[in-house]
Design a protein around this motif. Structure first.
Motif, mmCIF file in Angstrom:
data_model
loop_
_atom_site.group_PDB
_atom_site.id
_atom_site.type_symbol
_atom_site.label_atom_id
_atom_site.label_comp_id
_atom_site.label_asym_id
_atom_site.label_seq_id
_atom_site.Cartn_x
_atom_site.Cartn_y
_atom_site.Cartn_z
ATOM 1 N N CYS A 68 -7.472 12.453 -8.584
ATOM 2 C CA CYS A 68 -7.328 12.508 -7.125
ATOM 3 C C CYS A 68 -6.193 11.638 -6.591
ATOM 4 C CB CYS A 68 -8.638 12.122 -6.452
ATOM 5 S SG CYS A 68 -9.089 10.390 -6.669
ATOM 6 N N THR A 69 -5.315 11.125 -7.459
ATOM 7 C CA THR A 69 -4.261 10.238 -6.971
ATOM 8 C C THR A 69 -2.946 10.411 -7.720
ATOM 9 O OG1 THR A 69 -3.645 7.941 -6.505
ATOM 10 C CG2 THR A 69 -5.041 8.308 -8.441
ATOM 11 N N ALA A 70 -1.846 10.291 -6.968
ATOM 12 C CA ALA A 70 -0.512 10.295 -7.575
ATOM 13 C C ALA A 70 -0.162 8.932 -8.146
ATOM 14 C CB ALA A 70 0.526 10.702 -6.533
ATOM 15 N N ALA A 71 -0.937 7.907 -7.781
ATOM 16 C CA ALA A 71 -0.631 6.541 -8.228
ATOM 17 C C ALA A 71 -0.635 6.410 -9.738
ATOM 18 C CB ALA A 71 -1.628 5.552 -7.615
ATOM 19 N N THR A 72 -1.508 7.148 -10.415
ATOM 20 C CA THR A 72 -1.607 6.985 -11.865
ATOM 21 C C THR A 72 -0.448 7.630 -12.624
ATOM 22 O OG1 THR A 72 -3.213 8.824 -11.930
ATOM 23 C CG2 THR A 72 -4.098 6.588 -11.951
ATOM 24 N N SER A 103 0.846 -1.199 0.000
ATOM 25 C CA SER A 103 0.000 0.000 0.000
ATOM 26 C C SER A 103 0.875 1.240 0.000
ATOM 27 C CB SER A 103 -0.904 0.025 1.232
ATOM 28 O OG SER A 103 -1.815 -1.034 1.199
ATOM 29 N N LYS A 104 0.335 2.301 -0.554
ATOM 30 C CA LYS A 104 0.970 3.617 -0.534
ATOM 31 C C LYS A 104 -0.066 4.607 -0.016
ATOM 32 C CE LYS A 104 4.836 2.763 -3.019
ATOM 33 N NZ LYS A 104 6.184 3.129 -2.643
ATOM 34 N N CYS A 105 0.401 5.593 0.723
ATOM 35 C CA CYS A 105 -0.491 6.634 1.217
ATOM 36 C C CYS A 105 0.171 7.982 0.994
ATOM 37 C CB CYS A 105 -0.797 6.420 2.701
ATOM 38 S SG CYS A 105 -1.975 7.613 3.361
ATOM 39 N N TRP A 106 -0.540 8.857 0.287
ATOM 40 C CA TRP A 106 -0.054 10.205 0.022
ATOM 41 C C TRP A 106 -0.904 11.201 0.802
ATOM 42 C CZ3 TRP A 106 -0.525 6.539 -3.828
ATOM 43 C CH2 TRP A 106 0.631 6.228 -4.545
ATOM 44 N N HIS A 136 -9.679 8.351 -2.021
ATOM 45 C CA HIS A 136 -9.367 9.688 -1.535
ATOM 46 C C HIS A 136 -10.692 10.337 -1.170
ATOM 47 C CE1 HIS A 136 -8.796 14.109 -2.088
ATOM 48 N NE2 HIS A 136 -7.872 13.826 -1.193
ATOM 49 N N ASN A 137 -10.871 10.589 0.132
ATOM 50 C CA ASN A 137 -12.151 11.100 0.630
ATOM 51 C C ASN A 137 -13.270 10.190 0.147
ATOM 52 O OD1 ASN A 137 -10.877 13.135 2.005
ATOM 53 N ND2 ASN A 137 -11.348 14.718 0.525
#
Length: 182
Positions: free
Chosen positions: A99-103, A8-11, A36-37
Motif C-alpha cells: 500500500c505504499t511507494a515508500a518501500t 514526511s511524504k504524501c502520495w 494508507h486508509n
C-alpha cells in the motif's frame, strides 16, 4: 534513537486516497511510519537500506483487526509472533508493503544502479489487505529520468520517477507524490 533528519511524504493514489509516511533518518538507517486508509505500517532499515523489520496492521472502527510483524534474521525472515520462518526468504533484503511507494525507495538506494543497468532481487512482499507475506521476484531497471519496476511474481510493471534521494515522485496509474520534499 538520535534523529539526523525527519520529514514526511504524501502520495495520492489513483483512487483518490492518500498514503502518508513519516521518515526519520538516524545514524543507523531509516525508520518509516505510515498510513494508507486503515492500514498502518512501521519499517526499520539499516544504513545500507536493508530492511530489518516491518510491522503492518489494519484498523477498523478503532480496533486492530489484523497484524503482521516480520523480522529479518540470519537465514531469512520470520513472523515475530509465531517465530515461523518464511520459506525461501534468505536472499530477501527488502520488504515491499503493497500500500505504499515508500518501500520502493529502499532497493533503489541499496542497488544504486547506473543508467542502463538492471537487477533482479527477491523481496518480502506484504500484500494489503491479506498481510500474508510471500517472497516475490522483482526487477529494477535504471533509465534516464527514473526506473522501470517489475514485480515478476505478480506480472506487474511500471515506470517510476524518483527524486535525487531515490524517493518515488511518480508511479504512473498508481501514485503521485503530492506533499513532501522533492
Amino acid at each position: 534513537m538520535t534523529t539526523l533528519q525527519s520529514f514526511s511524504k504524501c502520495w495520492r493514489w489513483n483512487t483518490g486516497t492518500t498514503d502518508t509516511t513519516d521518515i526519520h533518518q538516524t545514524p543507523d538507517g531509516l525508520y518509516l511510519r505510515g498510513q494508507h486508509n486503515g492500514t498502518h505500517y512501521w519499517l526499520l532499515a539499516d544504513k545500507a537500506f536493508r530492511t530489518q523489520w516491518v510491522k503492518v496492521w489494519q484498523m477498523a472502527a478503532s480496533e486492530r483487526i489484523a497484524e503482521k510483524h516480520l523480522v529479518r534474521q540470519a537465514g531469512g525472515w520470520r513472523d515475530a509472533a509465531t517465530q515461523t520462518h518464511i520459506p525461501n526468504s534468505h536472499s530477501a533484503l527488502d520488504a515491499d508493503i503493497g500500500c505504499t511507494a515508500a518501500t520502493n525507495t529502499l532497493p533503489i538506494n541499496r542497488l544504486a544502479l547506473s543508467v542502463g543497468e538492471t537487477r533482479d532481487i527477491n523481496v518480502l512482499y506484504v500484500p494489503v489487505p491479506s498481510l500474508t507475506p510471500q517472497i516475490a521476484r522483482q526487477r529494477y531497471s535504471r533509465h534516464r529520468g527514473g526506473y522501470t519496476y517489475e514485480n515478476l511474481t505478480l506480472g506487474f510493471s511500471s515506470r517510476i520517477e524518483v527524486d535525487s534521494s531515490g524517493w518515488v515522485t511518480e508511479y504512473p496509474t498508481v501514485w503521485r507524490l503530492i506533499e513532501g520534499p522533492q
